[in-house]
Scaffold this motif. Structure first.
Motif, PDB file in Angstrom:
ATOM      1  N   PRO A 156       0.807  -1.223   0.000  1.00 41.02           N
ATOM      2  CA  PRO A 156       0.000   0.000   0.000  1.00 41.02           C
ATOM      3  C   PRO A 156       0.842   1.276   0.000  1.00 41.02           C
ATOM      4  N   VAL A 157       2.039   1.205   0.605  1.00 42.84           N
ATOM      5  CA  VAL A 157       2.914   2.376   0.602  1.00 42.84           C
ATOM      6  C   VAL A 157       3.311   2.749  -0.823  1.00 42.84           C
ATOM      7  N   VAL A 158       3.518   1.749  -1.671  1.00 40.28           N
ATOM      8  CA  VAL A 158       3.865   2.016  -3.066  1.00 40.28           C
ATOM      9  C   VAL A 158       2.703   2.708  -3.777  1.00 40.28           C
ATOM     10  N   MET A 159       1.477   2.246  -3.513  1.00 41.41           N
ATOM     11  CA  MET A 159       0.313   2.901  -4.113  1.00 41.41           C
ATOM     12  C   MET A 159       0.212   4.353  -3.649  1.00 41.41           C
ATOM     13  N   GLY A 160       0.485   4.588  -2.371  1.00 38.94           N
ATOM     14  CA  GLY A 160       0.464   5.955  -1.870  1.00 38.94           C
ATOM     15  C   GLY A 160       1.530   6.817  -2.506  1.00 38.94           C
ATOM     16  N   TYR A 161       2.698   6.238  -2.720  1.00 40.44           N
ATOM     17  CA  TYR A 161       3.784   6.982  -3.367  1.00 40.44           C
ATOM     18  C   TYR A 161       3.423   7.318  -4.817  1.00 40.44           C
ATOM     19  N   LEU A 177       1.116  10.098  -4.823  1.00 39.80           N
ATOM     20  CA  LEU A 177       1.786  11.339  -4.445  1.00 39.80           C
ATOM     21  C   LEU A 177       2.510  11.971  -5.632  1.00 39.80           C
ATOM     22  N   ILE A 178       3.204  11.128  -6.422  1.00 39.49           N
ATOM     23  CA  ILE A 178       3.926  11.692  -7.567  1.00 39.49           C
ATOM     24  C   ILE A 178       2.988  11.967  -8.748  1.00 39.49           C
ATOM     25  N   GLY A 179       1.769  11.420  -8.691  1.00 42.16           N
ATOM     26  CA  GLY A 179       0.807  11.673  -9.761  1.00 42.16           C
ATOM     27  C   GLY A 179      -0.141  12.819  -9.461  1.00 42.16           C
ATOM     28  N   ILE A 218      -8.918  21.678  -7.228  1.00 45.29           N
ATOM     29  CA  ILE A 218      -9.042  20.342  -6.636  1.00 45.29           C
ATOM     30  C   ILE A 218      -7.669  19.919  -6.117  1.00 45.29           C
ATOM     31  N   ARG A 219      -7.598  19.662  -4.820  1.00 45.73           N
ATOM     32  CA  ARG A 219      -6.335  19.243  -4.222  1.00 45.73           C
ATOM     33  C   ARG A 219      -6.560  17.950  -3.445  1.00 45.73           C
ATOM     34  N   PHE A 220      -5.885  16.892  -3.876  1.00 47.08           N
ATOM     35  CA  PHE A 220      -6.025  15.597  -3.213  1.00 47.08           C
ATOM     36  C   PHE A 220      -5.018  15.407  -2.086  1.00 47.08           C
ATOM     37  N   VAL A 221      -3.802  15.899  -2.284  1.00 49.74           N
ATOM     38  CA  VAL A 221      -2.760  15.641  -1.302  1.00 49.74           C
ATOM     39  C   VAL A 221      -3.080  16.368   0.008  1.00 49.74           C
ATOM     40  N   PHE A 222      -2.867  15.667   1.137  1.00 49.30           N
ATOM     41  CA  PHE A 222      -3.093  16.209   2.486  1.00 49.30           C
ATOM     42  C   PHE A 222      -4.541  16.610   2.725  1.00 49.30           C
ATOM     43  N   SER A 223      -5.487  15.930   2.092  1.00 51.30           N
ATOM     44  CA  SER A 223      -6.904  16.221   2.308  1.00 51.30           C
ATOM     45  C   SER A 223      -7.687  14.918   2.377  1.00 51.30           C
ATOM     46  N   TRP A 224      -8.903  14.991   2.910  1.00 55.55           N
ATOM     47  CA  TRP A 224      -9.713  13.781   3.057  1.00 55.55           C
ATOM     48  C   TRP A 224     -10.135  13.237   1.697  1.00 55.55           C
ATOM     49  N   THR A 225     -10.250  14.108   0.704  1.00 55.61           N
ATOM     50  CA  THR A 225     -10.588  13.620  -0.642  1.00 55.61           C
ATOM     51  C   THR A 225      -9.456  12.755  -1.202  1.00 55.61           C
ATOM     52  N   GLY A 226      -8.220  13.095  -0.870  1.00 51.50           N
ATOM     53  CA  GLY A 226      -7.096  12.255  -1.264  1.00 51.50           C
ATOM     54  C   GLY A 226      -7.130  10.914  -0.566  1.00 51.50           C
ATOM     55  N   ALA A 227      -7.545  10.914   0.702  1.00 50.69           N
ATOM     56  CA  ALA A 227      -7.690   9.643   1.427  1.00 50.69           C
ATOM     57  C   ALA A 227      -8.769   8.782   0.780  1.00 50.69           C
ATOM     58  N   ALA A 228      -9.860   9.432   0.338  1.00 52.15           N
ATOM     59  CA  ALA A 228     -10.923   8.686  -0.344  1.00 52.15           C
ATOM     60  C   ALA A 228     -10.430   8.132  -1.676  1.00 52.15           C
ATOM     61  N   LEU A 229      -9.621   8.909  -2.395  1.00 51.71           N
ATOM     62  CA  LEU A 229      -9.063   8.432  -3.661  1.00 51.71           C
ATOM     63  C   LEU A 229      -8.151   7.235  -3.434  1.00 51.71           C
ATOM     64  N   THR A 287       0.860   7.628   3.400  1.00 57.54           N
ATOM     65  CA  THR A 287       1.903   8.031   2.461  1.00 57.54           C
ATOM     66  C   THR A 287       1.442   9.179   1.575  1.00 57.54           C
ATOM     67  N   PHE A 288       0.179   9.164   1.169  1.00 60.06           N
ATOM     68  CA  PHE A 288      -0.334  10.148   0.216  1.00 60.06           C
ATOM     69  C   PHE A 288      -0.812  11.426   0.897  1.00 60.06           C
ATOM     70  N   VAL A 289      -1.541  11.288   2.007  1.00 61.62           N
ATOM     71  CA  VAL A 289      -2.174  12.467   2.607  1.00 61.62           C
ATOM     72  C   VAL A 289      -1.741  12.721   4.042  1.00 61.62           C
ATOM     73  N   SER A 290      -0.789  11.955   4.548  1.00 56.85           N
ATOM     74  CA  SER A 290      -0.233  12.151   5.882  1.00 56.85           C
ATOM     75  C   SER A 290      -1.282  11.824   6.963  1.00 56.85           C
ATOM     76  N   ASN A 291      -0.965  12.204   8.197  1.00 57.63           N
ATOM     77  CA  ASN A 291      -1.768  11.862   9.370  1.00 57.63           C
ATOM     78  C   ASN A 291      -2.200  13.145  10.051  1.00 57.63           C
ATOM     79  N   ILE A 292      -3.245  13.778   9.492  1.00 59.22           N
ATOM     80  CA  ILE A 292      -3.690  15.087   9.961  1.00 59.22           C
ATOM     81  C   ILE A 292      -4.978  14.925  10.764  1.00 59.22           C
ATOM     82  N   PRO A 293      -4.989  15.315  12.042  1.00 58.46           N
ATOM     83  CA  PRO A 293      -6.208  15.173  12.859  1.00 58.46           C
ATOM     84  C   PRO A 293      -7.387  15.928  12.249  1.00 58.46           C
TER      85      PRO A 293
END
Length: 230
Positions: free
Chosen positions: A60-65, A68-70, A87-98, A170-176
């Motif tokens: 899963p870390v590879v998928m997150g990476y 991230l680069i995409g 539209i911003r996926f990185v560091f957001s809940w929408t990125g987690a959903a993606l 890996t993609f959106v980090s761990n943001i409370p």
């Protein structure tokens, strides 16, 4: 022990939200891909099959990476989406959903495909002989026959999304409050001094949700089989 704190309730609700959006977003694509794999005969079919099931094999870390680069804000596609459509996926809940949608996508495809592969091909030939076009056959035959797989796949994918960790962190980090889902909350509790009780509480909750998802999937499948037999 099982009284959740506000932060833990927030992580639970966020997990449910992300998993629900992930399943709904991926479901139409899963139906189309499963139909193509089960009923279609075209060049590159085995390659498509391999690509679809790649998230089951890759860490899963590879998928997150890769996400991230995409889809990162500095990546060409991610920068274009951010600048053009905001539209911003990185560091957001929408990125987690993606990330959850991509990782759990094979579960939906496999379930729908199995439902369609059990259909007698003669039914499609008869419908075509009677003048039914591809769209008519899709709505009158494919979707009804795929319904058990659609329901079972959606429930299984939802449960799998609730447990996704590597791709999300890996993609959106761990943001409370934004990307900290149940698995990430468990990880945070383990890393926090004195957080063993919270980790155990959240782990028990995750196990209960996964078990409930599997039971619900089986119950739905049994009801559909009973109606089909009747």
């Amino acid at each position: 022990m099982f009284s959740l704190t506000p932060a833990e309730i927030e992580a639970l609700l966020l997990s449910l939200r992300i998993s629900g959006v992930a399943v709904l977003f991926a479901l139409p694509f899963a139906i189309l891909v499963a139909t193509a794999l089960a009923l279609g005969r075209f060049p590159g079919r085995f390659i498509l099959d391999a690509v679809v099931h790649l998230p089951l094999i890759l860490p899963p870390v590879v998928m997150g990476y890769l996400l991230l680069i995409g889809f990162g804000t500095r990546a060409p596609l991610g920068a274009w989406l951010h600048q053009t459509f905001d539209i911003r996926f990185v560091f957001s809940w929408t990125g987690a959903a993606l990330a959850s949608a991509i990782v759990s996508f094979p579960f939906q495809v496999r379930a729908i495909r199995l439902s369609l592969e059990n259909v007698n091909p003669g039914l499609y030939q008869a419908a075509e002989t009677l003048g039914a076009g591809p769209i008519d056959r899709f709505f009158s035959l494919t979707l009804p026959f795929a319904l058990p797989g659609i329901i079972a796949g959606a429930i299984t994918a939802f449960a799998a999304s609730l447990g996704e960790f590597g791709a999300i962190i890996t993609f959106v980090s761990n943001i409370p409050g934004e990307t900290r889902t149940l698995p990430l909350a468990i990880y945070t509790a383990i890393q926090t001094p004195g957080g063993e009780l919270a980790a155990a509480r959240l782990a028990a909750l995750s196990i209960g949700l996964a078990f409930a998802g599997l039971l619900l999937s089986e119950m739905v499948m049994r009801q559909i089989r009973k109606r089909a037999t009747a």
